[in-house]
Design an enzyme around this catalytic site. Structure first.
Site, PDB file in Angstrom:
ATOM      1  N   ASP A 204      59.563 -47.496 -10.967  1.00 48.80           N
ATOM      2  CA  ASP A 204      60.618 -47.820 -10.005  1.00 48.80           C
ATOM      3  C   ASP A 204      61.966 -47.620 -10.683  1.00 48.80           C
ATOM      4  O   ASP A 204      62.028 -47.182 -11.839  1.00 48.80           O
ATOM      5  CB  ASP A 204      60.467 -49.261  -9.506  1.00 48.80           C
ATOM      6  CG  ASP A 204      60.771 -50.297 -10.579  1.00 48.80           C
ATOM      7  OD1 ASP A 204      61.037 -49.914 -11.736  1.00 48.80           O
ATOM      8  OD2 ASP A 204      60.746 -51.491 -10.259  1.00 48.80           O
ATOM      9  N   ASP A 206      65.520 -49.924 -11.396  1.00 49.72           N
ATOM     10  CA  ASP A 206      66.036 -51.292 -11.320  1.00 49.72           C
ATOM     11  C   ASP A 206      67.545 -51.303 -11.517  1.00 49.72           C
ATOM     12  O   ASP A 206      68.061 -50.660 -12.436  1.00 49.72           O
ATOM     13  CB  ASP A 206      65.396 -52.149 -12.427  1.00 49.72           C
ATOM     14  CG  ASP A 206      63.876 -52.076 -12.416  1.00 49.72           C
ATOM     15  OD1 ASP A 206      63.279 -52.677 -11.515  1.00 49.72           O
ATOM     16  OD2 ASP A 206      63.300 -51.400 -13.307  1.00 49.72           O
ATOM     17  N   ASP A 288      64.480 -51.701  -7.146  1.00 54.79           N
ATOM     18  CA  ASP A 288      64.778 -53.135  -7.194  1.00 54.79           C
ATOM     19  C   ASP A 288      66.273 -53.323  -7.376  1.00 54.79           C
ATOM     20  O   ASP A 288      66.866 -52.763  -8.308  1.00 54.79           O
ATOM     21  CB  ASP A 288      64.053 -53.805  -8.380  1.00 54.79           C
ATOM     22  CG  ASP A 288      62.559 -53.938  -8.145  1.00 54.79           C
ATOM     23  OD1 ASP A 288      62.147 -53.919  -6.967  1.00 54.79           O
ATOM     24  OD2 ASP A 288      61.825 -54.069  -9.134  1.00 54.79           O
TER      25      ASP A 288
HETATM   26  P1  ATP Z   1      58.713 -49.339 -15.192  1.00 56.15           P
HETATM   27  O1  ATP Z   1      59.332 -48.152 -15.830  1.00 56.15           O
HETATM   28  O2  ATP Z   1      57.246 -49.207 -15.019  1.00 56.15           O
HETATM   29  O3  ATP Z   1      59.402 -49.762 -13.935  1.00 56.15           O
HETATM   30  P2  ATP Z   1      59.977 -51.644 -16.274  1.00 56.15           P
HETATM   31  O4  ATP Z   1      60.046 -52.181 -17.649  1.00 56.15           O
HETATM   32  O5  ATP Z   1      61.246 -51.185 -15.653  1.00 56.15           O
HETATM   33  O6  ATP Z   1      58.890 -50.508 -16.269  1.00 56.15           O
HETATM   34  P3  ATP Z   1      59.755 -53.511 -14.076  1.00 56.15           P
HETATM   35  O7  ATP Z   1      58.525 -54.108 -13.485  1.00 56.15           O
HETATM   36  O8  ATP Z   1      60.555 -52.657 -13.196  1.00 56.15           O
HETATM   37  O9  ATP Z   1      59.278 -52.763 -15.394  1.00 56.15           O
HETATM   38  O10 ATP Z   1      60.608 -54.711 -14.616  1.00 56.15           O
HETATM   39  C1  ATP Z   1      61.882 -54.528 -15.213  1.00 56.15           C
HETATM   40  C2  ATP Z   1      62.385 -55.826 -15.772  1.00 56.15           C
HETATM   41  O11 ATP Z   1      62.674 -56.748 -14.725  1.00 56.15           O
HETATM   42  C3  ATP Z   1      61.388 -56.516 -16.683  1.00 56.15           C
HETATM   43  O12 ATP Z   1      62.075 -56.911 -17.836  1.00 56.15           O
HETATM   44  C4  ATP Z   1      60.926 -57.729 -15.959  1.00 56.15           C
HETATM   45  O13 ATP Z   1      60.795 -58.822 -16.818  1.00 56.15           O
HETATM   46  C5  ATP Z   1      62.028 -57.972 -14.957  1.00 56.15           C
HETATM   47  N1  ATP Z   1      61.458 -58.406 -13.687  1.00 56.15           N
HETATM   48  C6  ATP Z   1      60.664 -57.688 -12.893  1.00 56.15           C
HETATM   49  N2  ATP Z   1      60.314 -58.391 -11.799  1.00 56.15           N
HETATM   50  C7  ATP Z   1      60.932 -59.582 -11.916  1.00 56.15           C
HETATM   51  C8  ATP Z   1      60.984 -60.754 -11.119  1.00 56.15           C
HETATM   52  N3  ATP Z   1      60.345 -60.831  -9.968  1.00 56.15           N
HETATM   53  N4  ATP Z   1      61.739 -61.775 -11.559  1.00 56.15           N
HETATM   54  C9  ATP Z   1      62.391 -61.696 -12.719  1.00 56.15           C
HETATM   55  N5  ATP Z   1      62.388 -60.629 -13.509  1.00 56.15           N
HETATM   56  C10 ATP Z   1      61.663 -59.591 -13.128  1.00 56.15           C
HETATM   57 MN    MN Z   2      61.341 -50.670 -13.601  1.00 59.58          MN
HETATM   58 MN    MN Z   3      61.252 -53.285 -11.138  1.00 58.16          MN
END
Ligand code: ATP
Ligand code: MN
Ligand code: MN
Length: 364
Positions: A204, A206, A288
């Site tokens: 995703d 963020d 997100d």
């Molecule tokens: P990817 O490349 O697969 O998206 P990512 O490290 O960006 O890997 P994410 O699941 O998008 O993974 O999460 C990004 C960050 O946001 C992480 O550090 C996670 O702890 C935080 N995070 C994700 N969801 C939540 C949530 N619901 N509440 C608080 N923090 C969150």
């Molecule tokens: Mn992510």
């Molecule tokens: Mn995310």
């Protein structure tokens, strides 16, 4: 050729937040295997076991050399008996029977496919598995009751399985910046998550959004999503209001990974430009969006950069080693009974008595 590194001379600290973990490392042949076992434990609702395998994998990611024999592991932390058995088997035979049979098991494959649907967690997937369902097609075929998120998850399943590239993330960044600037001039937008850590692909994109004038950010999300919706850029969105109150969310509250910022879990409709890239000319991308008050921005930045294990270890370090409580909103010092304010991530690491680790080395 690289100079030889003496493994016994390499000191690896016990908490992931005390170490530098680059994106690319030397031991994927071991960490991939351990992460399968971690994921499988998660599917079986065994969090302790899942974290143990993930910690073991993470230690190997931080090593500046490729593991050649068990001697190389002698002084390393976090490697339990089970992880060591798996590593030994891979070093000797090239693969681990337990890992391979897990990878190929009906349960593992079904849980991977079902939890891979946006809006579906382990509990729901497990219930469906016990009812004999194995894939998104089975849900459709048997007419399962799905909530709005899961419906979108099934509808855009193929697109959401495809990794999001950095180039696509940059296009989405431009769109989000345009949207935010249109509804709140002066707002600041930061790319978070895996892309901030230097990943080339992600599941995703963020974003963290704030405004230097505290209070201006209140109620911002509906304005952003309205703007995006008017442009036809959203396929799905669910916005949650900010529910953080320092008095109630403080140290008395049980630690929880979920933060309480105003947030939006969405699916963007991204124009792909070339018709060759997809028949339709667009693809679905998970995005997100999180809005933080300026005074919490440093904590939110640290909390949304990841990796998930790095975050978890930061919190464990704070609690166990410093008698502090860290969240994406604040840092509370239990000994002094006060909140520690910070404007930058560097200040937070300093409060925690940790060497600053840049985002690109938080790939624990
Ligand atoms: P990817 O490349 O697969 O998206 P990512 O490290 O960006 O890997 P994410 O699941 O998008 O993974 O999460 C990004 C960050 O946001 C992480 O550090 C996670 O702890 C935080 N995070 C994700 N969801 C939540 C949530 N619901 N509440 C608080 N923090 C969150
Ligand atoms: Mn992510
Ligand atoms: Mn995310």
């Amino acid at each position: 050729p690289k100079p030889n590194i003496d493994p016994t001379a390499v000191l690896i600290k016990a908490y992931a937040c005390q170490r530098r973990t680059p994106l690319k490392h030397h031991n994927s042949f071991l960490t991939d295997a351990l992460e399968i076992l971690s994921q499988n434990a998660e599917y079986n609702d065994n969090e302790g076991r899942s974290v143990a395998f993930r910690r073991a994998a993470s230690v190997l990611k931080a090593l500046p050399y490729r593991v050649k024999n068990m001697e190389d592991l002698k002084s390393l932390p976090c490697l339990g008996d089970h992880s060591q058995r798996v590593i030994k088997e891979i070093l000797e035979d090239g693969s681990s029977r337990e890992v391979e049979s897990t990878r190929q098991s009906d349960k593992f494959q079904a849980m991977k496919a079902l939890t891979g649907i946006f809006g579906v967690g382990v509990r729901t997937a497990d219930r469906w598995f016990r009812e004999g369902l194995r894939s998104p097609d089975d849900l459709f075929r048997t007419g399962q009751q799905l909530n709005r998120a899961q419906q979108a998850g099934v509808q855009y399943y193929d697109d959401l399985q495809k990794p999001v590239t950095k180039a696509e993330a940059d296009v989405i960044s431009d769109i989000v910046e345009k949207a935010v600037r249109a509804v709140l001039p002066g707002a600041e937008i930061r790319l978070m998550g895996g892309f901030r850590r230097g990943k080339e692909v992600g599941h995703d994109v963020d974003f963290l959004i704030t405004h230097p004038e505290e209070g201006k950010e209140e109620g911002l999300m509906p304005k952003i999503t309205n703007w995006l919706e008017e442009q036809g850029l959203l396929l799905y969105q669910k916005t949650t209001r900010n529910s953080y109150l320092e008095k109630m969310d403080g140290p008395a509250r049980a630690p929880n990974n979920m933060d309480r910022f105003e947030r939006c879990f969405s699916i963007f409709k991204l124009q792909t430009g070339s018709e060759r890239a997809s028949v339709s000319g667009w693809r679905a991308v998970r995005v997100d969006l999180v809005v933080s008050p300026y005074s919490q921005f440093a904590f939110a930045t640290l909390g949304w950069t990841g990796s998930k294990l790095f975050e978890r270890e930061l919190r464990r370090w704070a609690g166990q080693e410093k008698h502090m409580s860290l969240s994406s909103h604040a840092l509370f010092d239990s000994k002094q009974n006060l909140y520690l304010r910070a404007k930058t991530e560097e200040e937070i690491f300093a409060y925690l008595g940790l060497e600053f680790i840049p985002p690109s080395e938080r790939n624990a």
